[in-house]
Scaffold this motif. Structure first.
Motif, mmCIF file in Angstrom:
data_model
loop_
_atom_site.group_PDB
_atom_site.id
_atom_site.type_symbol
_atom_site.label_atom_id
_atom_site.label_comp_id
_atom_site.label_asym_id
_atom_site.label_seq_id
_atom_site.Cartn_x
_atom_site.Cartn_y
_atom_site.Cartn_z
ATOM 1 N N TRP A 115 12.175 23.385 38.494
ATOM 2 C CA TRP A 115 12.688 23.641 37.139
ATOM 3 C C TRP A 115 12.505 22.442 36.224
ATOM 4 O O TRP A 115 12.500 22.572 35.006
ATOM 5 C CB TRP A 115 14.154 24.087 37.171
ATOM 6 N N LEU A 130 6.592 27.568 36.243
ATOM 7 C CA LEU A 130 7.093 28.862 35.749
ATOM 8 C C LEU A 130 6.562 30.005 36.602
ATOM 9 O O LEU A 130 5.365 30.072 36.909
ATOM 10 C CB LEU A 130 6.613 29.087 34.322
ATOM 11 N N THR A 131 7.482 30.907 36.974
ATOM 12 C CA THR A 131 7.065 32.045 37.797
ATOM 13 C C THR A 131 7.494 33.353 37.150
ATOM 14 O O THR A 131 8.385 33.378 36.302
ATOM 15 C CB THR A 131 7.706 31.979 39.197
ATOM 16 N N GLN A 132 6.863 34.418 37.639
ATOM 17 C CA GLN A 132 7.201 35.752 37.169
ATOM 18 C C GLN A 132 7.216 36.656 38.393
ATOM 19 O O GLN A 132 6.474 36.416 39.342
ATOM 20 C CB GLN A 132 6.076 36.220 36.244
ATOM 21 N N SER A 156 7.677 35.971 43.894
ATOM 22 C CA SER A 156 7.195 35.738 42.530
ATOM 23 C C SER A 156 5.819 35.097 42.573
ATOM 24 O O SER A 156 5.327 34.745 43.648
ATOM 25 C CB SER A 156 8.159 34.807 41.801
ATOM 26 N N ASN A 206 2.554 29.529 35.053
ATOM 27 C CA ASN A 206 2.189 28.329 34.300
ATOM 28 C C ASN A 206 2.923 27.108 34.870
ATOM 29 O O ASN A 206 3.928 27.261 35.569
ATOM 30 C CB ASN A 206 2.541 28.500 32.816
ATOM 31 N N SER A 215 12.106 31.007 36.821
ATOM 32 C CA SER A 215 11.736 32.100 35.915
ATOM 33 C C SER A 215 12.000 31.677 34.470
ATOM 34 O O SER A 215 12.648 30.653 34.234
ATOM 35 C CB SER A 215 12.542 33.347 36.235
ATOM 36 N N GLU A 216 11.521 32.499 33.517
ATOM 37 C CA GLU A 216 11.764 32.176 32.111
ATOM 38 C C GLU A 216 13.251 32.182 31.780
ATOM 39 O O GLU A 216 13.686 31.582 30.807
ATOM 40 C CB GLU A 216 10.983 33.147 31.213
ATOM 41 N N THR A 217 14.048 32.862 32.607
ATOM 42 C CA THR A 217 15.503 32.878 32.366
ATOM 43 C C THR A 217 16.227 31.844 33.250
ATOM 44 O O THR A 217 17.411 31.958 33.538
ATOM 45 C CB THR A 217 16.079 34.285 32.615
ATOM 46 N N PHE A 218 15.485 30.843 33.702
ATOM 47 C CA PHE A 218 16.027 29.697 34.451
ATOM 48 C C PHE A 218 16.621 30.033 35.814
ATOM 49 O O PHE A 218 17.528 29.366 36.285
ATOM 50 C CB PHE A 218 17.059 28.922 33.609
#
Ligand code: ADP
Ligand code: ASP
Ligand code: MG
Length: 403
Positions: free
Chosen positions: A98, A103-105, A111, A115, A140-143
């Protein structure tokens, strides 16, 4: 100055002594003037231990919590590796996923990296430090902390190599490189000096755990050369790169196996268009991957037997889904979970006819029955009884002159 990723797998950081040893490899590379990002796995066995603990708490342990639990393995090793490097007088610092961020999805525990931030680490590299980064974890984008699937540190290493535009990516492991088959199971296995991305991707997807398939796929897509070598020996290792660099003197490059397979047969299925789709649709909606499919039509042309293979841990869920499926009619449903998949892989197959026949003949000589077959341009896979696995691998290894 060469920009290098050095990735150390679980066994390579499996004890304090081994971490010290791996740190010395980093020290040597550092003293040679290279700019280094070190990626580490959790200590050998740690991820499995954590998984076991989660089962002990609950068989339905929340997958989001599992991501947090499993990420802790790599948190331990980045700090220990950094400590070992500092102890050798090398400026080094660890980052958690973090902080970078990686960054994962996607789903929890499965996941994928989308990026990676480069700014902070690049700044540190410029100041002459060694960056130590955890494999396997992302945010994730939502931490929320995420993990990227078992063996995922390889994928982290390759993704970092790509995004940081590194010159090479060295994968340090517990064997001397990629072998013609698992050297820990078949001692006559031979080290392969060079292998194409395509062949490595097939071998790893078909069970050669030495490289994780999605890591090979990313490397192939972006033409990132990989060098798999041992932490514990000075041997040259295996280079994985584009096909044009490789001289194919062998038809088969390697033989892989996987014991995670199961086979399901539906007998007496009505033979009309759309039946297979009706069977497979609910399975695919439940993320169950169908591997091989065989259909035999009865002599009257009205009924068919449909056999397919899946991963063994999807078996009970698959059977449940089929039994609940009101859209299909069949006479009986059977399964076999004691099967394994053995595969021969080689780019040389494209230009050499008769490889399938060679494989069938070799197994016939060993009196091993073949339960399902699938082929592609550069691989042949067969399903056999699990009890015959090692015998079949040994025989194929010999028949294809890999010994
Ligand atoms: P790491 O912890 O370094 O990522 P892995 O355990 O994931 O290491 O992968 C290395 C292991 O892969 C070896 O110990 C070996 O038993 C297994 N393996 C399976 N097939 C092959 C192969 N064709 N070549 C080399 N190793 C293989
Ligand atoms: N520690 C993770 C695992 O055991 C990731 C890795 O080792 O590559 O799957
Ligand atoms: Mg691995």
């Amino acid at each position: 100055m060469t920009k290098k990723i050095l990735k150390f797998g679980g066994t390579s950081v499996g004890s304090i002594e081994r971490i010290r040893h791996a740190a010395k490899i980093v020290q040597k590379e550092f003293n040679d003037g290279n700019s280094l990002i070190v990626v580490v796995s959790a200590m050998a066995g740690r991820t499995n231990d954590l998984l076991k603990k989660s089962y002990e708490i609950s068989q339905n342990f929340d997958k989001k919590e599992l991501d947090i639990l499993l990420s802790s393995g790599e948190m331990e090793t980045i700090a220990l590796m950094t400590g070992a490097l500092n102890n050798l007088g090398i400026k080094a610092k660890s980052w958690l996923s973090w902080q970078i961020p990686i960054l994962t999805q996607g789903e929890p525990t499965n996941s994928r990296i989308i990026n990676i931030g480069t700014e902070k680490i690049n700044e540190y590299l410029k100041k002459g430090g060694v960056a130590v980064v955890p494999g396997f974890q992302g945010v994730s984008e939502t931490f929320n902390l995420k993990t990227i699937g078992r063996g995922g540190s390889d994928a982290t290493a390759v993704a970092i190599a790509k995004i940081f535009n590194m010159d090479c990516c060295e994968i340090y492991t517990d064997v001397d490189g990629v072998f013609s088959t698992d050297p820990n199971k078949i001692p006559v296995a031979k080290k392969i000096d060079k292998i194409s991305y395509e062949e490595m991707l097939e071998l790893s997807s078909l069970g050669a755990k030495v490289m994780q398939p999605s890591a090979v796929q990313t490397a192939m897509m972006y033409k990132i050369p990989l060098h798999v070598k041992s932490t514990f020996s000075e041997r040259e290792g295996t280079r994985i790169f584009s096909e044009e660099n490789i001289d194919y003197s062998k038809v088969v490059t390697g033989v892989a196996y996987s014991k995670d397979e199961a086979k399901i047969t539906l007998q007496g299925v009505e033979d009309k268009p759309g039946v297979a789709a009706e069977i497979f649709e609910p399975l695919s909606k439940n993320q169950i991957n169908i591997d091989m499919v065989i259909q035999n039509v009865s002599s009257d042309g009205k009924k068919t037997d449909l056999t397919f293979t899946i991963k063994r841990n999807d078996l009970s869920k698959s059977l449940e889904i089929i039994k609940k499926n009101k859209k299909i009619n069949y006479m009986s449903l059977s399964h076999n979970e004691k099967v394994s998949k053995i595969s021969a892989v080689g780019a040389g197959m494209i230009t050499t006819p008769g490889v399938t026949y060679e494989m069938f003949r070799a197994l016939a000589e060993e009196k091993i029955n073949i339960l399902a077959i699938s082929t592609s341009e550069i691989k042949i896979s067969l399903i056999i009884d699990e009890s015959n696995t090692v015998r079949a691998i040994k025989k194929l290894h010999k028949s294809f002159k890999l010994d």
